[in-house]
Design an enzyme around this catalytic site. Structure first.
Site, PDB file in Angstrom:
ATOM      1  N   GLN A 196       0.836  -1.205   0.000  1.00 60.11           N
ATOM      2  CA  GLN A 196       0.000   0.000   0.000  1.00 60.11           C
ATOM      3  C   GLN A 196       0.871   1.255   0.000  1.00 60.11           C
ATOM      4  OE1 GLN A 196      -2.628  -1.766   3.407  1.00 60.11           O
ATOM      5  NE2 GLN A 196      -3.553   0.190   2.890  1.00 60.11           N
ATOM      6  N   GLU A 231       0.084  -1.834   4.698  1.00 59.13           N
ATOM      7  CA  GLU A 231       0.512  -0.437   4.841  1.00 59.13           C
ATOM      8  C   GLU A 231       1.980  -0.386   5.272  1.00 59.13           C
ATOM      9  OE1 GLU A 231      -2.178   2.217   6.902  1.00 59.13           O
ATOM     10  OE2 GLU A 231      -0.626   3.732   7.149  1.00 59.13           O
ATOM     11  N   ARG A 309      -5.869   7.536  16.771  1.00 62.91           N
ATOM     12  CA  ARG A 309      -7.177   7.530  16.102  1.00 62.91           C
ATOM     13  C   ARG A 309      -8.251   6.965  17.031  1.00 62.91           C
ATOM     14  NH1 ARG A 309      -9.588   8.477  11.087  1.00 62.91           N
ATOM     15  NH2 ARG A 309      -7.638   9.168  10.178  1.00 62.91           N
ATOM     16  N   ALA A 510      -6.011   5.593   5.347  1.00 63.04           N
ATOM     17  CA  ALA A 510      -6.834   6.629   5.970  1.00 63.04           C
ATOM     18  C   ALA A 510      -8.009   7.018   5.063  1.00 63.04           C
ATOM     19  CB  ALA A 510      -5.981   7.851   6.336  1.00 63.04           C
ATOM     20  N   GLU A 720     -13.114   3.276   4.773  1.00 62.99           N
ATOM     21  CA  GLU A 720     -13.173   2.729   6.128  1.00 62.99           C
ATOM     22  C   GLU A 720     -14.465   3.013   6.896  1.00 62.99           C
ATOM     23  OE1 GLU A 720      -9.406   4.838   6.807  1.00 62.99           O
ATOM     24  OE2 GLU A 720      -8.875   3.142   8.056  1.00 62.99           O
TER      25      GLU A 720
HETATM   26  N1  MTE Z   1     -11.430  -2.279  -0.471  1.00 64.46           N
HETATM   27  C1  MTE Z   1     -10.898  -3.383  -1.047  1.00 64.46           C
HETATM   28  N2  MTE Z   1     -11.596  -4.000  -2.007  1.00 64.46           N
HETATM   29  N3  MTE Z   1      -9.686  -3.878  -0.666  1.00 64.46           N
HETATM   30  C2  MTE Z   1      -8.940  -3.269   0.337  1.00 64.46           C
HETATM   31  O1  MTE Z   1      -7.842  -3.720   0.660  1.00 64.46           O
HETATM   32  N4  MTE Z   1      -8.831  -1.427   1.982  1.00 64.46           N
HETATM   33  C3  MTE Z   1      -9.604  -0.486   2.797  1.00 64.46           C
HETATM   34  C4  MTE Z   1     -10.543   0.332   1.921  1.00 64.46           C
HETATM   35  N5  MTE Z   1     -11.287  -0.509   1.030  1.00 64.46           N
HETATM   36  C5  MTE Z   1      -9.488  -2.102   0.975  1.00 64.46           C
HETATM   37  C6  MTE Z   1     -10.738  -1.632   0.507  1.00 64.46           C
HETATM   38  C7  MTE Z   1      -8.770   0.434   3.573  1.00 64.46           C
HETATM   39  S1  MTE Z   1      -8.141  -0.098   5.045  1.00 64.46           S
HETATM   40  C8  MTE Z   1      -8.551   1.714   3.173  1.00 64.46           C
HETATM   41  S2  MTE Z   1      -7.690   2.795   4.139  1.00 64.46           S
HETATM   42  C9  MTE Z   1      -9.045   2.217   1.894  1.00 64.46           C
HETATM   43  O2  MTE Z   1      -9.743   1.227   1.156  1.00 64.46           O
HETATM   44  C10 MTE Z   1      -7.870   2.729   1.072  1.00 64.46           C
HETATM   45  O3  MTE Z   1      -8.233   3.139  -0.184  1.00 64.46           O
HETATM   46  P1  MTE Z   1      -8.876   4.582  -0.500  1.00 64.46           P
HETATM   47  O4  MTE Z   1      -8.139   5.579   0.339  1.00 64.46           O
HETATM   48  O5  MTE Z   1      -8.635   4.754  -1.941  1.00 64.46           O
HETATM   49  O6  MTE Z   1     -10.308   4.495  -0.125  1.00 64.46           O
HETATM   50  N1  HPA Z   2      -4.740   6.157   8.949  1.00 61.18           N
HETATM   51  C1  HPA Z   2      -4.064   5.226   8.272  1.00 61.18           C
HETATM   52  N2  HPA Z   2      -2.762   5.182   8.228  1.00 61.18           N
HETATM   53  C2  HPA Z   2      -2.082   6.100   8.901  1.00 61.18           C
HETATM   54  C3  HPA Z   2      -2.721   7.099   9.631  1.00 61.18           C
HETATM   55  C4  HPA Z   2      -4.129   7.134   9.646  1.00 61.18           C
HETATM   56  O1  HPA Z   2      -4.762   7.986  10.282  1.00 61.18           O
HETATM   57  N3  HPA Z   2      -1.783   7.871  10.199  1.00 61.18           N
HETATM   58  C5  HPA Z   2      -0.591   7.328   9.816  1.00 61.18           C
HETATM   59  N4  HPA Z   2      -0.769   6.257   9.031  1.00 61.18           N
HETATM   60 MO1  MOS Z   3      -6.453   1.620   5.853  1.00 62.70          MO
HETATM   61  S1  MOS Z   3      -6.362   0.735   7.699  1.00 62.70           S
HETATM   62  O1  MOS Z   3      -5.981   3.185   6.515  1.00 62.70           O
HETATM   63  O2  MOS Z   3      -5.052   0.980   5.148  1.00 62.70           O
END
Ligand code: MTE
Ligand code: HPA
Ligand code: MOS
Length: 770
Positions: A196, A231, A309, A510, A720
């Protein structure tokens, strides 16, 4: 097809099997398979390691230990407290000790069995209770307070105390941690990593190899799921395969076996939290004191940010005048726990949601009413405990719509009637809200970059710093580029994420991937349009013999035209060929940083979040109190995704996050034995949600007419926040259980509410009722 209907850019490839994951990349005939030998002890001194026999094994090209690391023996992402390979001590079961590169995996495994290690076992701390009693804290406690907690509690008409434990959760991405490293000339290392956070993977690989970052390129086309688990912890497999590739000078791939992945990698942090809540006869919360304790595992990883958080979200959706939130992270001899969807938010919010239910039962009121009267206000009572104003508060709009559409109060009555007649099978109902802060809480991380190239045939290649893990980020970036440049999606490609195209990026995490990268892509395209516009005006003037002002130039549908006479247009491709001949640069970088966010950690005050995401769910369950089995009868969700860039993708995110949350809240139990061995590290014993866990009647909607100011296309982060809508199921089960004793007995509850927990509570309540 309108851009709103744009389907996932990998949809066809996923179905046909053409999507390329790390394991599908052809590493060539010279490629070796990497294997990691890990500790079977939770805590031990290493007296000696003998790899001579393994090295002599036919087909083995390298066996490495800590002494073979040319750079630093470190892969801690924030704090350097995490060795890459154990040298004189192991601190958890699953910790890497030695690496093997062999011609195939069987050879590597056989060779690993020949490695002799002399250990001296040491006492291990495995649980939060032990850690709190005699262990070590990671970092310093995080504290945010407002008002006067002592007086607040003293002045409250009623007070309830309690403890809540919330469990670990395994990410269960379908693609396990994987990396292919291909050495280039001299010090170059090309890293294909399921990460990630490519920039951090690049940094860690450079550090362990002892080479500068400009020698390391990290690329990722897509991950087969990540959910926070990649991550930081994708860095590990990347560092190990880079070491093997460095020593053998051959491509090396590591693709962790499922059980090894589950044993070696960190989970969602288990928490144990104690609280006291003070409230008045009407149910208004006057004071809330909470101490959150996180089981961090053996190293810092992201534990402090996750704890922060949790502290920020201890209030969930409720205004509390007197509040004290203290967070502590504790070291244990488990794999270092890490980011997982919600990032500590769920752990913080679960406590107040459970407490609010207790308040409602105590006052013999409906929990939804108690929630409603404590919501952050629209004009007053609208600042959080860290004094961020809750702007564009959509709690009331969502509540009103959902209470209606879910027929909450009618169903409440029906459930009460049902339970009066049904002795062993009980039904329960719960409405739970989510308010989730969007931005990295570490403010400087809120930045993103992009590089947009237009080629001479008019096709466009979009590079941005975000990574695709299934969430549809690349699809949304494609849509942003298409609408900003006025080019149809079939002429645009979103490239694999690559650190040599867009450097110094933050993790895609995030939930802010599209917020940050979308703005960076837009910024790059704004620059390109600014460069192209004078030429477009000139070409249109010449071609149609009219005066065309630059300010009225429009880019739409693969055409460029004068808004005042739209039929006078030239093709986008025509403009691009002319631009090339006119020596105009057709490539631009873009950058974005979230404006106006700040947080003072010492004071616990500021505006850490760009905005809040809101959502609510109503769930109805049926619990069999004789078996502990439960069934989700119906869930209604209304979630705020702003003005959605892609409704189908966002609905998929809401449904997926909710179900993943249901897993954490109900079926996903992780057990460790007293030696620190995980007892359920394979799919046959670890229960992720199945089709049976999907509500029989599942009604998911996005809030309409809800543009979000100051974000890309007025959209809202969605990855999330809906995870925490699963509390509606967890508390509906609690509601059904409470019915066993006619809602007269206050009882201890925990998360997950597994079948065992349900059965245990039901038995206790039956006894108490006799
Ligand atoms: N959706 C899918 N299909 N697969 C994933 O791994 N990760 C989640 C969410 N949705 C995830 C997912 C998490 S933990 C986060 S932080 C966000 O997607 C990250 O992507 P975005 O910031 O583009 O929403
Ligand atoms: N979310 C996800 N990843 C992060 C954050 C957060 O708020 N801060 C640092 N890494
Ligand atoms: Mo999502 S737990 O912030 O990769």
């Amino acid at each position: 097809m309108s851009t709103q209907e744009q389907y996932h850019d990998s949809a066809e490839k996923h179905v046909s099997g053409e999507s390329v994951y790390i394991n599908d990349i052809d590493g060539g005939s010279r490629m070796l398979h990497g294997y990691v030998l890990y500790s079977k002890l939770a805590h031990a001194k290493i007296n000696s390691i003998d790899v001579s026999k393994a090295k002599a094994f036919e087909g083995v090209h390298a066996v490495l230990t800590a002494n073979d690391i040319p750079g630093q023996n470190q892969m801690g992402p924030v704090v350097h407290d995490e060795v890459c390979l154990a040298n004189n001590e192991v601190t958890f079961v699953g910790q890497a000790i030695a690496l093997i590169a062999a011609e195939n995996e069987d050879i590597a495994r056989a060779a690993a069995n020949q490695i002799k290690i002399d250990f001296e076992e040491l006492p291990a701390i495995l649980t939060l209770d032990e850690a709190i009693e005699k262990g070590e804290m990671i970092g310093t406690p995080r504290i945010i307070e407002r008002g006067n907690i002592k007086e607040g509690l003293a002045n409250s008409r009623h007070r309830l105390k309690g403890t809540l434990t919330t469990g670990a959760q395994e990410h269960w991405y379908l693609e396990t941690q994987s990396c292919l490293c291909v050495p280039g000339e001299h010090k170059e290392m090309n890293v294909f990593s399921s990460t990630q956070h490519p920039s951090e993977t690049q940094a860690i690989v450079a550090e362990v190899l002892g080479v500068p970052r400009n020698e390391v390129v990290v690329e990722i086309r897509r991950m087969g799921g990540a959910f926070g688990g990649k991550e930081t912890q994708a860095n590990h497999v990347a560092a190990w395969s880079a070491l093997l590739a460095y020593h053998t000078k051959k491509p090396v791939k590591i693709h962790l076996f499922r059980d090894d992945d589950q044993i070696m990698t960190g989970k969602r942090h288990p928490f144990k939290s104690t609280y006291e809540i003070g409230f008045n006869d009407d149910g208004r919360i006057n004071a809330y004191q909470i101490e959150l304790n996180a089981n961090a595992g053996s190293a810092t990883d992201l534990s402090m940010a996750i704890l922060e958080r949790a502290v920020f979200h201890a209030d969930n959706a409720y205004f509390i005048p007197n509040i004290s939130v203290v967070g502590k992270a504790w070291k244990t001899n488990l794999a270092s726990n890490t980011a997982f969807r919600g990032f500590g938010g769920p752990q913080g919010m679960a406590v107040i949601e459970n407490a609010v239910d207790r308040v409602a039962q105590f006052l013999k009121k409906d929990p939804a009413e108690i929630r409603y009267i404590n919501f952050y206000g629209l004009t007053d009572k609208n600042t959080t405990h860290y004094e961020q104003l809750v702007e564009n508060n959509r709690l009331f709009t969502i509540y009103d719509q959902l209470i209606d559409s879910s027929e909450y109060f009618q169903r409440r009555k029906a459930i009460t009637d049902f339970n009066a007649k049904s002795k062993y099978v009980k039904r329960g109902l719960a409405l739970t809200p989510v308010k989730f802060g969007i931005s990295f809480t570490t403010s400087f991380l809120n930045q993103a970059g992009a590089l947009v190239n237009i080629y001479q045939d008019g096709t466009v290649l979009v590079n941005h710093g975000g990574t695709e893990m299934g969430q549809g980020l690349h699809t949304k970036m494609l849509q942003v580029a298409a609408s900003e440049l006025g080019v149809t999606p079939q002429h645009i490609k979103v490239n694999a994420t690559n650190t040599s195209k867009v450097p110094n990026t933050s993790a895609t995490a995030a939930s802010s991937g599209s917020d940050l990268n979308g703005m960076a892509v837009k910024n790059a395209i704004d620059k390109l349009r600014t460069r192209l516009t004078p030429l477009a005006a000139k070409l249109l003037s010449q071609k149609f013999n009219a005066s065309v002002s630059e300010s009225s130039i429009a880019f739409e549908n693969d055409k460029v035209f004068d808004r005042n006479s739209p039929s006078n247009s030239i093709k986008f491709t025509e403009l691009i060929s002319a631009a090339y001949l006119n020596q105009i640069s057709l490539s631009a970088t873009g950058f974005y940083k979230t404006p106006d966010i700040h947080f003072d950690k010492t004071k616990g005050r500021g505006k850490p979040f760009h905005y809040f995401a809101f959502g609510m769910a109503v769930s109805e369950v049926e619990v069999d109190t004789l078996t502990g089995h439960y069934q989700n009868i119906r869930t209604d969700i209304l979630h705020d995704a702003g003005k959605s860039i892609n409704e189908n993708i966002d609905l998929g995110q809401v449904e997926g996050a909710f179900i993943q949350g249901v897993g954490w809240c109900t079926t996903e139990v992780i057990k460790w034995n007293d030696k620190g061995h995980m007892l359920n590290h394979s799919p046959d014993t670890y229960k992720i949600p199945s089709v049976q866990d999907i509500p029989k009647d599942f009604r998911v909607e996005l809030l309409k007419d809800a543009p979000n100011p100051n974000t890309i296309k007025q959209s809202k982060a969605v990855g999330e926040p809906p995870f925490m809508l699963a509390f509606s199921v967890w508390l509906a089960i609690k509601d059904a259980l409470a019915a066993v004793a006619d809602h007269n007995i206050d009882f201890d509850y925990e998360l997950p509410a597994s079948n065992e927990v349900i059965l245990k509570v039901a038995r206790e309540l039956c006894k108490g009722n006799e």
